[in-house]
Design a protein around this motif. Structure first.
Motif, PDB file in Angstrom:
ATOM      1  N   MET A  28      41.526  35.674  38.599  1.00  0.00           N
ATOM      2  CA  MET A  28      42.584  34.681  38.823  1.00  0.00           C
ATOM      3  C   MET A  28      41.947  33.304  38.950  1.00  0.00           C
ATOM      4  N   ALA A  29      42.481  32.338  38.195  1.00  0.00           N
ATOM      5  CA  ALA A  29      41.950  30.986  38.254  1.00  0.00           C
ATOM      6  C   ALA A  29      42.136  30.418  39.648  1.00  0.00           C
ATOM      7  N   ALA A  30      41.226  29.532  40.024  1.00  0.00           N
ATOM      8  CA  ALA A  30      41.257  28.994  41.383  1.00  0.00           C
ATOM      9  C   ALA A  30      42.596  28.329  41.692  1.00  0.00           C
ATOM     10  N   ALA A  31      43.137  27.568  40.704  1.00  0.00           N
ATOM     11  CA  ALA A  31      44.383  26.857  40.951  1.00  0.00           C
ATOM     12  C   ALA A  31      45.557  27.803  41.125  1.00  0.00           C
ATOM     13  N   ALA A  32      45.438  29.039  40.627  1.00  0.00           N
ATOM     14  CA  ALA A  32      46.543  29.988  40.708  1.00  0.00           C
ATOM     15  C   ALA A  32      46.461  30.879  41.936  1.00  0.00           C
ATOM     16  N   ARG A  33      45.324  30.863  42.636  1.00  0.00           N
ATOM     17  CA  ARG A  33      45.194  31.710  43.813  1.00  0.00           C
ATOM     18  C   ARG A  33      46.086  31.191  44.935  1.00  0.00           C
ATOM     19  N   PRO A  34      46.735  32.062  45.671  1.00  0.00           N
ATOM     20  CA  PRO A  34      47.528  31.612  46.819  1.00  0.00           C
ATOM     21  C   PRO A  34      46.636  30.867  47.812  1.00  0.00           C
ATOM     22  N   GLN A  35      47.185  29.830  48.409  1.00  0.00           N
ATOM     23  CA  GLN A  35      46.456  29.006  49.363  1.00  0.00           C
ATOM     24  C   GLN A  35      47.100  29.133  50.741  1.00  0.00           C
ATOM     25  N   LEU A  36      46.340  29.650  51.699  1.00  0.00           N
ATOM     26  CA  LEU A  36      46.782  29.729  53.095  1.00  0.00           C
ATOM     27  C   LEU A  36      46.215  28.510  53.806  1.00  0.00           C
ATOM     28  N   VAL A  37      47.077  27.691  54.393  1.00  0.00           N
ATOM     29  CA  VAL A  37      46.685  26.358  54.846  1.00  0.00           C
ATOM     30  C   VAL A  37      46.927  26.216  56.348  1.00  0.00           C
ATOM     31  N   TYR A  38      45.935  25.622  57.029  1.00  0.00           N
ATOM     32  CA  TYR A  38      46.048  25.291  58.446  1.00  0.00           C
ATOM     33  C   TYR A  38      45.806  23.800  58.626  1.00  0.00           C
ATOM     34  N   LEU A  39      46.485  23.240  59.614  1.00  0.00           N
ATOM     35  CA  LEU A  39      46.297  21.845  60.010  1.00  0.00           C
ATOM     36  C   LEU A  39      45.943  21.869  61.493  1.00  0.00           C
ATOM     37  N   VAL A  40      44.674  21.503  61.812  1.00  0.00           N
ATOM     38  CA  VAL A  40      44.176  21.677  63.180  1.00  0.00           C
ATOM     39  C   VAL A  40      43.399  20.443  63.611  1.00  0.00           C
ATOM     40  N   PHE A  41      43.831  19.849  64.713  1.00  0.00           N
ATOM     41  CA  PHE A  41      43.088  18.707  65.260  1.00  0.00           C
ATOM     42  C   PHE A  41      43.364  18.627  66.755  1.00  0.00           C
ATOM     43  N   GLY A  42      42.494  17.883  67.437  1.00  0.00           N
ATOM     44  CA  GLY A  42      42.722  17.672  68.865  1.00  0.00           C
ATOM     45  C   GLY A  42      42.005  18.676  69.737  1.00  0.00           C
ATOM     46  N   ALA A  43      42.689  19.155  70.758  1.00  0.00           N
ATOM     47  CA  ALA A  43      42.090  19.965  71.818  1.00  0.00           C
ATOM     48  C   ALA A  43      41.503  21.274  71.292  1.00  0.00           C
ATOM     49  N   ASP A  44      40.493  21.775  72.018  1.00  0.00           N
ATOM     50  CA  ASP A  44      39.843  23.032  71.643  1.00  0.00           C
ATOM     51  C   ASP A  44      40.840  24.188  71.545  1.00  0.00           C
ATOM     52  N   THR A  45      41.886  24.132  72.359  1.00  0.00           N
ATOM     53  CA  THR A  45      42.894  25.199  72.354  1.00  0.00           C
ATOM     54  C   THR A  45      43.427  25.454  70.958  1.00  0.00           C
ATOM     55  N   TYR A  46      43.701  24.392  70.214  1.00  0.00           N
ATOM     56  CA  TYR A  46      44.283  24.551  68.877  1.00  0.00           C
ATOM     57  C   TYR A  46      43.266  25.155  67.909  1.00  0.00           C
ATOM     58  N   HIS A  47      42.008  24.801  68.061  1.00  0.00           N
ATOM     59  CA  HIS A  47      40.978  25.387  67.207  1.00  0.00           C
ATOM     60  C   HIS A  47      40.785  26.865  67.534  1.00  0.00           C
ATOM     61  N   GLN A  48      40.852  27.233  68.805  1.00  0.00           N
ATOM     62  CA  GLN A  48      40.773  28.649  69.178  1.00  0.00           C
ATOM     63  C   GLN A  48      41.931  29.436  68.589  1.00  0.00           C
ATOM     64  N   GLU A  49      43.120  28.850  68.644  1.00  0.00           N
ATOM     65  CA  GLU A  49      44.284  29.510  68.051  1.00  0.00           C
ATOM     66  C   GLU A  49      44.082  29.706  66.547  1.00  0.00           C
ATOM     67  N   ALA A  50      43.626  28.654  65.877  1.00  0.00           N
ATOM     68  CA  ALA A  50      43.431  28.745  64.427  1.00  0.00           C
ATOM     69  C   ALA A  50      42.361  29.768  64.081  1.00  0.00           C
ATOM     70  N   LEU A  51      41.282  29.779  64.842  1.00  0.00           N
ATOM     71  CA  LEU A  51      40.210  30.741  64.611  1.00  0.00           C
ATOM     72  C   LEU A  51      40.744  32.167  64.670  1.00  0.00           C
ATOM     73  N   PHE A  52      41.551  32.454  65.696  1.00  0.00           N
ATOM     74  CA  PHE A  52      42.093  33.798  65.826  1.00  0.00           C
ATOM     75  C   PHE A  52      43.109  34.092  64.729  1.00  0.00           C
ATOM     76  N   SER A  53      43.949  33.134  64.395  1.00  0.00           N
ATOM     77  CA  SER A  53      44.938  33.351  63.345  1.00  0.00           C
ATOM     78  C   SER A  53      44.260  33.678  62.020  1.00  0.00           C
ATOM     79  N   ILE A  54      43.217  32.923  61.684  1.00  0.00           N
ATOM     80  CA  ILE A  54      42.487  33.178  60.434  1.00  0.00           C
ATOM     81  C   ILE A  54      41.816  34.539  60.476  1.00  0.00           C
ATOM     82  N   ALA A  55      41.197  34.877  61.610  1.00  0.00           N
ATOM     83  CA  ALA A  55      40.560  36.196  61.730  1.00  0.00           C
ATOM     84  C   ALA A  55      41.583  37.314  61.585  1.00  0.00           C
ATOM     85  N   SER A  56      42.789  37.116  62.134  1.00  0.00           N
ATOM     86  CA  SER A  56      43.815  38.156  62.010  1.00  0.00           C
ATOM     87  C   SER A  56      44.270  38.306  60.559  1.00  0.00           C
TER      88      SER A  56
END
Length: 354
Positions: free
Chosen positions: A1-29
């Motif tokens: 599958m071409a790169a442009a056609a692959r589904p893209q799962l997107v996160y927007l994360v900035f600010g406090a460590d809490t949000y990065h911890q949440e994103a880390l776990f969400s991506i791992a899940s």
């Protein structure tokens, strides 16, 4: 599958460590549910001001400077406007993208979410309530008369939760429209916390099919502190190797249930506190909820949240501030010393620090 056609799962994360911890776990899940960390059938992009937490993850970092983020919030500095700009940026280069909030984790493969998106369809987390049910909000009291007159909304319109936004590139004009509506309505409804979701709703209403996915992800906007305690416990344990076999196995141990003691134990707590003064009983029962020894280590991590909630609820019940002296007096009473044992020192220190 071409790169442009692959589904893209997107996160927007900035600010406090809490949000990065949440994103880390969400991506791992997400990766845990995909089953093979070495060969992902999709790409994961993270717009972030801090790439360090994601160093061990197979993600594409999209640097997000403070200047860029501020530009995305203009013309009114509206914080949540950035979500729609981020996914619109991704859809410039790819056919199919899904932006997901950090306070989520997956019950199923992320591919199952992408399967619910078709051209002409907007994927959201869920429908929440009818427009008329939010009559107390300025989004209704201020805007409803004109929106109804213009045929843009009606009382039966379903409001949408944008914890997930999934679209095909051919439908990215929906995002342009939602951004236009945010810019138009923000000055009139600056206190409306859900303006971003509301404008997405308006942009999609009667123009796009809407698909939902609450069965595929858990979005913990409710009971957030309890869920964050579980996620943060996982992050403390596995942040160094988030894709190790142990880390991915532990993902399934972070459940979406509220970690209350069993019903019989709650009855025992109620009986044990009946001899206390009336004003102390509910406080102590809630303190004891945090003392229950759950078999699941991530449920045990929620103990401080129960203690914080006990103090918060106590404050709401009494007119004077809850002071350290009051907490010490109550926790040091003979009966409470008997009930809590040595745990009362840990509880007291947590409560006065909090």
């Amino acid at each position: 599958m071409a790169a442009a056609a692959r589904p893209q799962l997107v996160y927007l994360v900035f600010g406090a460590d809490t949000y990065h911890q949440e994103a880390l776990f969400s991506i791992a899940s997400a990766i845990a549910k995909l089953g093979n960390p070495g060969e992902l059938p999709l790409d994961i992009q993270v717009f972030t001001d801090n790439p360090a937490p994601y160093a061990q993850l197979p993600v594409r970092i999209r640097p997000l400077s403070a200047e860029t983020r501020q530009a995305w919030c203009q013309p009114h500095g509206y914080h949540f406007r950035t979500k729609h700009v981020a996914i619109r940026e991704v859809l410039k280069d790819t056919e199919l993208a899904l932006l997901i909030d950090t306070d989520t984790f997956f019950h199923a493969s992320p591919l199952a979410l992408f399967e619910r998106i078709q051209p002409g369809t907007l994927l959201v987390n869920a429908r929440t309530m009818r427009y008329r049910q939010g009559a107390a909000s300025p989004l209704y009291s201020v805007l409803a008369p004109e929106l109804k007159a213009q045929g843009m909304a009606d009382d039966d319109m379903w409001l949408l939760n944008s914890g997930v936004i999934g679209l095909y590139q051919c439908d990215s004009a929906l995002l342009d429209r939602s951004l236009e509506l945010m810019d138009q309505y923000y000055p009139r409804t600056p206190t409306a916390y859900t303006l971003e979701e509301f404008c997405l709703t308006l942009a999609a209403y009667q123009r796009y099919q809407v698909s939902e996915c609450p069965d595929l992800i858990h979005h913990y906007w409710s009971r957030k502190q309890l869920m964050r305690a579980k996620v943060q416990a996982w992050a403390r344990k596995h942040a160094g190797q988030p894709l190790s076999a142990d880390a991915l196995a532990d993902v399934s141990q972070v459940s979406d249930h509220v970690p209350r003691p069993p019903a019989l134990q709650r009855l025992l707590y109620k009986a044990a506190t009946l001899a206390l003064p009336v004003e102390q009983r509910q406080f102590m029962r809630e303190i004891l909820y945090g003392c229950y020894d759950h078999a699941n280590e991530f449920d045990r991590a929620c103990a401080p949240v129960w203690w914080d909630k006990a103090r918060q609820n106590l404050q709401e019940r009494q007119d004077t501030p809850v002071e350290a002296d009051q907490l010490l007096h109550w926790l040091s009473s003979p009966l409470n010393r008997l009930i809590l044992g040595k745990r009362r020192h840990t509880i007291y220190q947590h409560l006065i620090q909090a």
